[in-house]
Design an enzyme around this catalytic site. Structure first.
Site, mmCIF file in Angstrom:
data_model
loop_
_atom_site.group_PDB
_atom_site.id
_atom_site.type_symbol
_atom_site.label_atom_id
_atom_site.label_comp_id
_atom_site.label_asym_id
_atom_site.label_seq_id
_atom_site.Cartn_x
_atom_site.Cartn_y
_atom_site.Cartn_z
ATOM 1 N N ASP A 17 34.646 -23.122 1.552
ATOM 2 C CA ASP A 17 33.705 -22.201 2.270
ATOM 3 C C ASP A 17 34.273 -20.755 2.589
ATOM 4 O OD1 ASP A 17 31.551 -23.998 2.099
ATOM 5 O OD2 ASP A 17 31.767 -24.657 4.360
ATOM 6 N N ARG A 96 36.723 -24.207 19.635
ATOM 7 C CA ARG A 96 35.851 -22.938 19.127
ATOM 8 C C ARG A 96 36.119 -21.613 19.937
ATOM 9 N NH1 ARG A 96 36.586 -25.105 14.362
ATOM 10 N NH2 ARG A 96 35.349 -26.672 13.951
ATOM 11 N N ASP A 125 29.153 -26.244 15.848
ATOM 12 C CA ASP A 125 30.173 -25.017 15.900
ATOM 13 C C ASP A 125 29.801 -23.580 15.690
ATOM 14 O OD1 ASP A 125 32.112 -27.174 16.162
ATOM 15 O OD2 ASP A 125 32.381 -27.522 13.843
ATOM 16 N N SER A 175 33.620 -34.436 5.505
ATOM 17 C CA SER A 175 33.944 -33.042 6.187
ATOM 18 C C SER A 175 34.653 -33.338 7.465
ATOM 19 C CB SER A 175 32.419 -32.534 6.532
ATOM 20 O OG SER A 175 32.909 -31.531 7.687
HETATM 21 N N1 ARG Z 1 29.915 -33.155 16.195
HETATM 22 C C1 ARG Z 1 31.198 -32.718 16.598
HETATM 23 C C2 ARG Z 1 31.027 -31.538 17.408
HETATM 24 O O1 ARG Z 1 30.191 -31.094 17.495
HETATM 25 C C3 ARG Z 1 32.150 -32.606 15.415
HETATM 26 C C4 ARG Z 1 32.377 -31.297 14.682
HETATM 27 C C5 ARG Z 1 33.143 -31.212 13.673
HETATM 28 N N2 ARG Z 1 33.184 -30.012 12.753
HETATM 29 C C6 ARG Z 1 33.111 -29.784 11.537
HETATM 30 N N3 ARG Z 1 33.216 -28.779 11.112
HETATM 31 N N4 ARG Z 1 33.264 -30.913 10.783
HETATM 32 O O2 ARG Z 1 31.761 -31.077 18.254
#
Ligand code: ARG
Length: 405
Positions: A17, A96, A125, A175
């Protein structure tokens, strides 16, 4: 893109991406500065940098932020016993705001008018990035190319191929997002909540069936609510986390599988590996129960949950998060001591705890000797304790006799 920008700082993971995003920006005449944070995710940062330049970046920042991540994000999460919905130790969520903060710093330094990230429109995110950036610098635009172009993976691959972009070989069906506090596994075979996560989803933990047949004991030392030693050896927190990820992972500890309520209105099935987090959070909570008073514990649970929810929900920038964090830190000033754990086939069990500040006394609690209230003392206490309840019951029965004495 409907916003006009001339220079953007992109949070670059090195994946498909964001690599496509570099090219996509440059084709629209936007200069791209890339930024990759090293937070213990274990990618080859040199290779990431090379690919950024190959795709058209004019400048790249690769910053090792492990210690900052641990000190400013993981440490408060430990003190707050942070597990979203009782399970998820917030590993991705904590990273983040740190990445957002650096994006803003770099954008200001580079005179960029925008920052960008590779999040899709379905995840948490994007919310965390967008809000944290805006909270720090409302003049910066936040662009999420994947939210704009909405291509499938196949379309992205074709775009990359047609531009001769070198894409990292990844055959992962999942992912993945990882840093030293944990590894998130989403997508593919784990999307159906009924499917048991396949073994190939896991990299940091062995399956409990394959874990050693003999338990391992370890002693975790804490100072002011943070782990400071392992088996008597004093260690920095980052080092200790890395060490525990490996030693607890070997015992199959740290696999988490739960239904998660996302910020964006729906539930998803989430799988994590977080051996160190699981062990540390369990030990920390146990030590708190030795040291803090009952009232402190009850109140702290509310504060902990609120802190955790704010962080999960992308509101790191909310003033309440800071106030709660400061209170939680103060409530951990005496959370110093040692916790002994037994690791065995997927479970970490606390088998011992001690502290110079223990609100516990064998003399008071022991059944055999020491302090024993007399019959009269016990009855007096019980009478006063139960009086509200007994009086209310008596009144509702229409009698005057309260029933104790
Ligand atoms: N569900 C988790 C969260 O919201 C994990 C997010 C993982 N992010 C990703 N880009 N795969 O914090």
């Amino acid at each position: 893109m409907n916003e006009s920008i001339s220079k953007v700082v992109l949070a670059y993971s090195g994946g498909l991406d964001t690599t496509v995003a570099i090219k996509w920006f440059t084709e629209q005449g936007v200069e791209v500065v890339t930024f990759t944070a090293e937070i213990g995710q274990g990618t080859d940062l040199k290779d990431v940098e090379m690919r950024a330049y190959e795709a058209g970046a004019i400048k790249h920042y690769g910053l090792n932020l492990v210690d900052e991540f641990v000190k400013d994000y993981v440490a408060p999460a430990i003190r707050a016993n942070a597990k979203y919905e009782g399970e998820y130790p917030l590993s991705s969520a904590l990273s983040r705001p740190l990445i957002s903060t650096k994006l803003v710093e770099i954008a200001e330094k580079e005179g960029a008018d925008a920052v960008a990230h590779g999040c899709t429109s379905k995840g948490n995110d994007q919310v965390r990035f967008d809000i944290t950036v805006r909270a720090l610098n409302p003049d910066l635009k936040v662009v999420a190319p994947t939210r704009i172009w909405r291509w499938t993976r196949q379309q992205e691959m074709e775009y990359a191929k047609s531009r001769g972009l070198r894409i990292p070989e990844s055959h992962s069906k999942y992912s993945i997002d990882q840093n030293l506090w944990g590894r998130s596994i989403e997508g593919g075979p784990v999307e159906d909540p009924w499917n048991e996560p396949p073994e190939d989803a896991f990299e940091w933990t062995v399956s409990p069936e394959k874990a050693p047949d003999h338990p391992e004991y370890l002693t975790l030392g804490f100072e002011e609510g943070l782990p400071s030693s392992l088996n008597g050896e004093v260690m920095g927190l980052s080092e200790l986390i890395v060490e525990l990820n490996s030693s607890a992972g070997k015992h199959g500890i740290g696999r988490i599988d739960h239904m998660e309520s996302r910020i964006i209105g729906f539930k998803s099935r989430e799988v994590y590996e977080a051996p160190a987090a699981v062990v540390i959070l369990k030990a920390h909570k146990d030590l708190e129960k030795l040291v803090l008073t009952r009232r402190e514990l009850q109140f702290k649970e509310l504060a902990d949950r609120e802190w955790t929810n704010l962080v999960y929900e992308g509101l790191w920038g909310d003033p309440l998060r800071e106030s709660l964090q400061e209170m939680i830190r103060r409530m951990n000033e005496f959370v110093t001591g040692e916790v002994r754990l037994k690791l065995y086939k997927g479970s970490a069990v606390v088998v011992g705890r001690k502290s110079q500040y223990a609100a516990y006394s064998l003399e008071v609690a022991g059944y055999d000797e020491g302090w024993y209230p007399t019959d009269e003392e016990a009855r007096g206490f019980i009478q006063a304790w139960g009086l509200h309840t007994l009086m209310a019951r008596a009144a509702r029965r229409g009698v005057s006799k309260v029933g104790i004495g």
